[in-house]
Every structure is written in C-alpha cells, then in structure tokens.
Scaffold this active site. Sequence first.
Site, PDB file in Angstrom:
ATOM      1  N   ARG A   1       3.212  45.485 -33.046  1.00 48.86           N
ATOM      2  CA  ARG A   1       1.953  44.732 -33.022  1.00 48.86           C
ATOM      3  C   ARG A   1       1.565  44.299 -31.612  1.00 48.86           C
ATOM      4  O   ARG A   1       0.467  43.777 -31.416  1.00 48.86           O
ATOM      5  CB  ARG A   1       2.083  43.498 -33.913  1.00 48.86           C
ATOM      6  CG  ARG A   1       2.425  43.801 -35.363  1.00 48.86           C
ATOM      7  CD  ARG A   1       2.260  42.572 -36.219  1.00 48.86           C
ATOM      8  NE  ARG A   1       3.150  41.481 -35.823  1.00 48.86           N
ATOM      9  CZ  ARG A   1       4.365  41.281 -36.331  1.00 48.86           C
ATOM     10  NH1 ARG A   1       4.827  42.113 -37.263  1.00 48.86           N
ATOM     11  NH2 ARG A   1       5.106  40.269 -35.943  1.00 48.86           N
TER      12      ARG A   1
ATOM     13  N   LEU B   1      26.381  61.398 -32.700  1.00 46.37           N
ATOM     14  CA  LEU B   1      27.313  62.117 -31.827  1.00 46.37           C
ATOM     15  C   LEU B   1      28.695  62.221 -32.461  1.00 46.37           C
ATOM     16  O   LEU B   1      29.406  63.215 -32.264  1.00 46.37           O
ATOM     17  CB  LEU B   1      27.421  61.416 -30.473  1.00 46.37           C
ATOM     18  CG  LEU B   1      26.245  61.558 -29.505  1.00 46.37           C
ATOM     19  CD1 LEU B   1      26.533  60.779 -28.227  1.00 46.37           C
ATOM     20  CD2 LEU B   1      25.970  63.022 -29.177  1.00 46.37           C
TER      21      LEU B   1
ATOM     22  N   ASP C   1       4.037  55.362 -31.699  1.00 44.77           N
ATOM     23  CA  ASP C   1       5.252  55.334 -32.513  1.00 44.77           C
ATOM     24  C   ASP C   1       5.413  56.586 -33.364  1.00 44.77           C
ATOM     25  O   ASP C   1       6.500  57.156 -33.425  1.00 44.77           O
ATOM     26  CB  ASP C   1       5.250  54.095 -33.403  1.00 44.77           C
ATOM     27  CG  ASP C   1       6.635  53.779 -33.945  1.00 44.77           C
ATOM     28  OD1 ASP C   1       7.545  53.533 -33.131  1.00 44.77           O
ATOM     29  OD2 ASP C   1       6.815  53.787 -35.183  1.00 44.77           O
TER      30      ASP C   1
ATOM     31  N   ARG D   1      21.071  45.061 -20.972  1.00 41.30           N
ATOM     32  CA  ARG D   1      20.679  44.025 -20.009  1.00 41.30           C
ATOM     33  C   ARG D   1      21.596  42.820 -20.105  1.00 41.30           C
ATOM     34  O   ARG D   1      21.650  42.002 -19.196  1.00 41.30           O
ATOM     35  CB  ARG D   1      19.232  43.618 -20.228  1.00 41.30           C
ATOM     36  CG  ARG D   1      18.988  42.942 -21.566  1.00 41.30           C
ATOM     37  CD  ARG D   1      17.567  42.454 -21.678  1.00 41.30           C
ATOM     38  NE  ARG D   1      17.329  41.792 -22.948  1.00 41.30           N
ATOM     39  CZ  ARG D   1      16.224  41.131 -23.227  1.00 41.30           C
ATOM     40  NH1 ARG D   1      15.277  41.043 -22.327  1.00 41.30           N
ATOM     41  NH2 ARG D   1      16.058  40.565 -24.393  1.00 41.30           N
TER      42      ARG D   1
ATOM     43  N   LYS E   1      11.327  59.412 -27.343  1.00 38.47           N
ATOM     44  CA  LYS E   1       9.874  59.531 -27.327  1.00 38.47           C
ATOM     45  C   LYS E   1       9.255  58.162 -27.626  1.00 38.47           C
ATOM     46  O   LYS E   1       9.897  57.326 -28.274  1.00 38.47           O
ATOM     47  CB  LYS E   1       9.423  60.607 -28.313  1.00 38.47           C
ATOM     48  CG  LYS E   1       9.699  60.293 -29.785  1.00 38.47           C
ATOM     49  CD  LYS E   1       8.563  59.515 -30.393  1.00 38.47           C
ATOM     50  CE  LYS E   1       8.985  58.786 -31.622  1.00 38.47           C
ATOM     51  NZ  LYS E   1       8.103  57.644 -31.932  1.00 38.47           N
TER      52      LYS E   1
ATOM     53  N   TYR F   1      21.482  48.488 -15.910  1.00 45.78           N
ATOM     54  CA  TYR F   1      21.289  49.928 -15.918  1.00 45.78           C
ATOM     55  C   TYR F   1      21.615  50.534 -14.550  1.00 45.78           C
ATOM     56  O   TYR F   1      21.973  51.709 -14.455  1.00 45.78           O
ATOM     57  CB  TYR F   1      19.851  50.260 -16.325  1.00 45.78           C
ATOM     58  CG  TYR F   1      19.472  49.757 -17.706  1.00 45.78           C
ATOM     59  CD1 TYR F   1      20.452  49.433 -18.654  1.00 45.78           C
ATOM     60  CD2 TYR F   1      18.142  49.570 -18.062  1.00 45.78           C
ATOM     61  CE1 TYR F   1      20.113  48.956 -19.899  1.00 45.78           C
ATOM     62  CE2 TYR F   1      17.792  49.102 -19.323  1.00 45.78           C
ATOM     63  CZ  TYR F   1      18.780  48.791 -20.232  1.00 45.78           C
ATOM     64  OH  TYR F   1      18.443  48.325 -21.470  1.00 45.78           O
TER      65      TYR F   1
END
Length: 374
Positions: free
Chosen positions: A197, A53, A208, A69, A129, A90
């Site tokens: 994993r 950005l 992924d 968090r 994604k 959040y």
Amino acid sequence: MDRDRGMDRDRVREPEPCSPAEPPKIQPGHPPGPTRWGICSAGAISHDFVVALKTLPPSEHTVVAVAARDLGRAQDFAQRFGIPRAYGSYEELAEDPDLDVVYVGVVNPAHLPTGLLFLRRGRAVLMEKPMGLGAREVAQLVGTARERGVFLMEGFWTRFFPAWRRLRALVAEGALGSPLVLRGALGFALGGVPRLREPGLGGGVLLDLGGYGLQMALALLGGGAPPSLRAHGVLHETGVDESVSVTLEFPGKGLAALTFSMVAELPGGAAVGGPRGWAEFPSHMNCPTELLFGGRRELFPLPPPSEPLNFPHSTGLRYEAQHVRECLLQGLTESPEMPLAESEVIAQLLDEARAQVGVGVPADHSGVTSDPPE
C-alpha cells in the site's frame, strides 16, 4: 517477490574497482565444487529461497553467508539454516571473499543501491523481481553489470519451472501454430501486506505481480519490436495501483489480455492459443505445476519443503538457482533464458502501464541512506 525487511543503515559507497570474479575452474575428470551462495536479507522470501536450495544436492549448492541490517536477525537466520557466517551489514557480505553469487531479496526500493553494491564489488547477483523500481534503475543495474563483466539476472523464477519449459517446447515445435492470443489473471487479497500500500516501498500490483504476465507475453508472443500497451486500473487511497488490466498488441498480430489485483482472489491461470490449438496453466501462472494440452493434464510436482514456506510453491525457486549455477559454470555474465535486455523491456512496459493508470514513475533510489520501515 521482493518481501524483505530492509537495507543497510550505512550509505552505499562507491568502492574501488575490482576484477570480476572468474568462473569456477573445472579440472578434467573432476566435478565442479558447489556454488557458494550469499543471502542478502533475512526476510520471508530469503527464507524460502534457502529452503528451496536445500532440496538440491549439497555438492552443487551451499549457503556460506547471510547478511541483514540487524546482526541478531542474520545470526538467527544463520543458526536456523546452519550457515557459517552472519553479517550485520550488506557491505560485509560484499567483502566476503568466498562467495560465487549473492541472492538479493531486499524490499523494492533497496534493489538498486544493494545491487550496485555487489556488482561494483564484482559479485554475481540474482536479483529478486522487479529488478528495479523503474526502467531508469534497471538500466543502471544492467549497465553496471555489463561494464564490470559481472553476472546479473532478474529472478523471474517462472521461466525455469518444468511446466513452463514444457509450454515453451510446445510453442517452439509448432504444436499450437503461431501463438496469437494470451489471456491471464493473477490476483490475491493482499490487504494484510503493508508494503504493497506504500508508494515509498514500491507498492502496487504492477510491480508485485504485473511482471509475471508481461514476461510471459514477451516470451510467447514477442520476438520482435516491443508491443504497444494500454492499461486501465483502480488506485488505492494511498495512490498505488490496486487492480489493473493490461492489453498488449504485438507487431506480429499477437494480443495479450492480462489482469492483476492485490485486493481480489483470481484463479491465477493463463492460456495461450494459436490456429492449431491451445495450452493452459489452470492456476499459478507465476509458478505453474500443471499444464493442460491436447485434452490431457500434465503434472510437474515440486519437491516437498523441509519446513513451512511463506509463499506457495517456493521450493520451485530451486530451478532458477540451478540455472544460475549453469550460467556461472559456463562463465556467462547474463542468462540466455532471462536476458538483461528483456528485463529492460519489462521495466519500460511497467513504467508505461503505471503512468497510464495514474501512478508516477518512481524516484531514483541509488543514494538511499536510510531504511524503509518494516
């Protein structure tokens, strides 16, 4: 690219309905103000998104808040990038009244509950994604966005790179003839990334990397009914998919052969061909900066980052951010270039591929109440 460090410790509660955010009002003769971004997570990909950005004019993009968090991590992130507000949950970010859109870069299992949190608050969302861990989760996010009239887009950044736009233009103008064959291979030795994993963290190569090849096949060979799919793969000892080959057959005789691996380095290239010729990304099919066509190599350099990046070519995230701004200024609730219906098809194909190689469909995470381990 969903490498975050977790999600809020509090249960995501169903909020009171609220009116969807209105598109920015533009007065004649006056340019629109900057798009005000909130950043959900202070992880590695969120870092790279903010660096990207900063390659754009501050008159068009500004980051006004970040949430993690852990409040300390959010505060460190905010200090590093000069972000005015930092939150330790959040929920607090969702309540911030001065946001235009939230970039969600949390770990895969948190995509559904976190996305629902913001959408139900009427916040536009750019979701890394995969949008969800499976087709059911994606359908829930899409349905909520449409019900609330709120912008939602899956962050397949590939579609907004200049090299990708150039390839799409060549296909559209018939330079290759009707595209009939696509081949691609994307692989990295990612043994040092623990989340890949772990089944509980949405691990495995298909979630992924697989979406990159599927979105490319749909964009270049699709346009009609979904393709038939065959997948073969090797599983990690934890049960996640480690290396997978996928073949897609489209109704119009298009054929895609794609290979993905999280244990082997592969060239990362992809080529598409038709009766009149072919074009190729020689590397980085997920974030291309060069294109081979007609005996020429065309280069599309990225702007340099202001500080080291966590992932290759991450300043290219700027292009999807620019597109989101354009959509919001037009008052759109989804992207015409990465439509929600296509995100649903990609999720369905990933579910099918995972099932064929012996990986179960993920459980519903809409009511996740605890943090995945970091």
